[in-house]
Design an enzyme around this catalytic site. Structure first.
Site, PDB file in Angstrom:
ATOM      1  N   ASN A  61       0.865  -1.189   0.000  1.00 53.76           N
ATOM      2  CA  ASN A  61       0.000   0.000   0.000  1.00 53.76           C
ATOM      3  C   ASN A  61       0.898   1.233   0.000  1.00 53.76           C
ATOM      4  OD1 ASN A  61      -1.866   2.002   0.369  1.00 53.76           O
ATOM      5  ND2 ASN A  61      -2.309   1.495   2.511  1.00 53.76           N
ATOM      6  N   TRP A  62       0.986   1.869  -1.155  1.00 51.18           N
ATOM      7  CA  TRP A  62       1.890   3.032  -1.267  1.00 51.18           C
ATOM      8  C   TRP A  62       1.272   4.311  -0.742  1.00 51.18           C
ATOM      9  CZ3 TRP A  62       4.134   2.240  -6.924  1.00 51.18           C
ATOM     10  CH2 TRP A  62       5.067   1.197  -6.879  1.00 51.18           C
ATOM     11  N   LYS A  63       0.008   4.275  -0.391  1.00 50.91           N
ATOM     12  CA  LYS A  63      -0.673   5.488   0.089  1.00 50.91           C
ATOM     13  C   LYS A  63      -0.413   6.640  -0.894  1.00 50.91           C
ATOM     14  CE  LYS A  63       0.044   3.594   4.633  1.00 50.91           C
ATOM     15  NZ  LYS A  63      -0.077   3.756   6.055  1.00 50.91           N
ATOM     16  N   HIS A  75      -9.648   1.238   4.437  1.00 48.57           N
ATOM     17  CA  HIS A  75      -8.384   1.436   5.161  1.00 48.57           C
ATOM     18  C   HIS A  75      -8.634   2.414   6.311  1.00 48.57           C
ATOM     19  CE1 HIS A  75      -4.309   2.680   6.103  1.00 48.57           C
ATOM     20  NE2 HIS A  75      -3.918   1.553   5.548  1.00 48.57           N
ATOM     21  N   GLU A 102      -7.017   4.834   7.412  1.00 46.37           N
ATOM     22  CA  GLU A 102      -6.781   6.257   7.099  1.00 46.37           C
ATOM     23  C   GLU A 102      -7.998   6.841   6.394  1.00 46.37           C
ATOM     24  OE1 GLU A 102      -2.973   5.847   5.161  1.00 46.37           O
ATOM     25  OE2 GLU A 102      -2.098   5.282   7.088  1.00 46.37           O
ATOM     26  N   GLU A 155      -5.800  -4.854  10.376  1.00 47.61           N
ATOM     27  CA  GLU A 155      -4.792  -3.823  10.585  1.00 47.61           C
ATOM     28  C   GLU A 155      -5.097  -3.043  11.858  1.00 47.61           C
ATOM     29  OE1 GLU A 155      -2.643  -2.786   6.726  1.00 47.61           O
ATOM     30  OE2 GLU A 155      -4.348  -1.447   6.880  1.00 47.61           O
ATOM     31  N   GLY A 161       2.008   2.388  10.710  1.00 45.31           N
ATOM     32  CA  GLY A 161       2.932   3.510  10.565  1.00 45.31           C
ATOM     33  C   GLY A 161       3.574   3.944  11.870  1.00 45.31           C
ATOM     34  N   SER A 209       3.069  -2.114  10.415  1.00 37.47           N
ATOM     35  CA  SER A 209       4.523  -2.106  10.639  1.00 37.47           C
ATOM     36  C   SER A 209       5.192  -3.446  10.304  1.00 37.47           C
ATOM     37  CB  SER A 209       4.849  -1.669  12.072  1.00 37.47           C
ATOM     38  OG  SER A 209       4.385  -0.344  12.281  1.00 37.47           O
ATOM     39  N   GLY A 260       2.683  -1.094   4.398  1.00 38.68           N
ATOM     40  CA  GLY A 260       2.712   0.324   4.059  1.00 38.68           C
ATOM     41  C   GLY A 260       4.144   0.805   3.890  1.00 38.68           C
ATOM     42  N   GLY A 261       4.692   1.396   4.929  1.00 38.44           N
ATOM     43  CA  GLY A 261       6.016   2.035   4.867  1.00 38.44           C
ATOM     44  C   GLY A 261       7.088   1.187   4.199  1.00 38.44           C
TER      45      GLY A 261
END
Ligand code: PEP
Length: 246
Positions: free
Chosen positions: A7-9, A92, A94, A164, A170, A209, A230-231
């Protein structure tokens, strides 16, 4: 076969997305994972073209539930398919926390994705406060019941669920393998109350994470079928190391 999704956001331009694919593809050539990259909407056609004929599929990070209409700024499932996507992340945290995504909208988005031929990746997860207040199961039940409420039992296994925990996204704070396994097992049991065969076949991912250092242990848990990253998915070598660990 494990499913590892990136997930590159809101990261990476089209050129940066293309450079990532050029770096990643040779690194994961021999892997037997199913890999999904979720770039920005704008990079979907380029990433889909570069990954065509490989084990890498493309997903987006949201969509509208209607297929067309007066919904300024929105993108529909048929448009995503047309651009080269085969899956879509829905719900998600976010989007739930910052953009007002509701369980009611997700109840329409998940079947709309399925009907159009996209694999929905339905995200769920509790806040730290909810976990501390022993509310995790209640929150997961509400999110899963709502998101899957209009999905027929014989299509349940076509949905991918991503657990999640919000406190692990994150933050560098990962759920312990046991916490992640328990929550994924609880989600599987929820599906099992509707369809035994769906609960055996549905893929449940852990996200929060995930990094090269903790991927093998998390992915080794019985109830965890893959990861939403993600990150650590922004760097081709780190992401490839997670795919390798799976
Ligand atoms: C995510 O946003 O889906 C996620 C899991 O992020 P991170 O890996 O950075 O915690």
């Amino acid at each position: 076969m494990p499913l590892i999704a990136a997930n590159w956001k809101m990261h990476k331009t089209i050129v940066e997305s293309e450079a990532f694919c050029a770096a990643l593809l040779p690194l994961i050539e021999d892997s037997d994972c199913e890999v999904v990259i979720c770039p920005s909407f704008l990079a979907v056609p380029s990433v889909a073209e570069l990954c065509a004929g490989t084990a890498v599929a493309v997903a987006t990070q949201n969509m509208h539930f209607e297929s067309q209409g007066a919904f300024t700024g929105e993108v529909s499932a048929p448009m995503l398919l047309d651009a080269g996507a085969s899956a879509v992340i829905l719900g998600h945290s976010e989007r739930r926390q910052m953009f007002g995504e509701t369980d009611e909208a997700l109840a329409r988005k998940v079947p709309a994705a399925l009907e159009a031929g996209l694999t929905p990746i339905l995200c769920c997860g509790e806040t730290e406060e909810e976990r501390d207040g022993d509310q995790t199961d209640r929150v997961l039940r509400r999110q899963i019941d709502a998101g899957l409420s209009r999905v027929a039992d014989d299509r349940l296994a076509d949905v991918v669920v991503a657990y999640e925990p919000i406190w692990a996204i994150g933050t560098g704070r990962t759920a312990t393998p046991e916490q992640a396994d328990d929550a994924c097992g609880f989600i599987r049991a929820l599906l099992g109350s509707r369809s035994e065969s769906a609960s055996a076949r549905v893929r449940i991912l852990y996200g929060g994470s995930v990094k090269p250092q903790n991927a093998a242990e998390l992915l080794g848990q019985d109830e965890i079928d893959g990861a939403l990253v993600g990150g650590a998915s922004l760097d081709a070598e780190d992401f490839a190391a997670i795919v390798e660990a799976a």
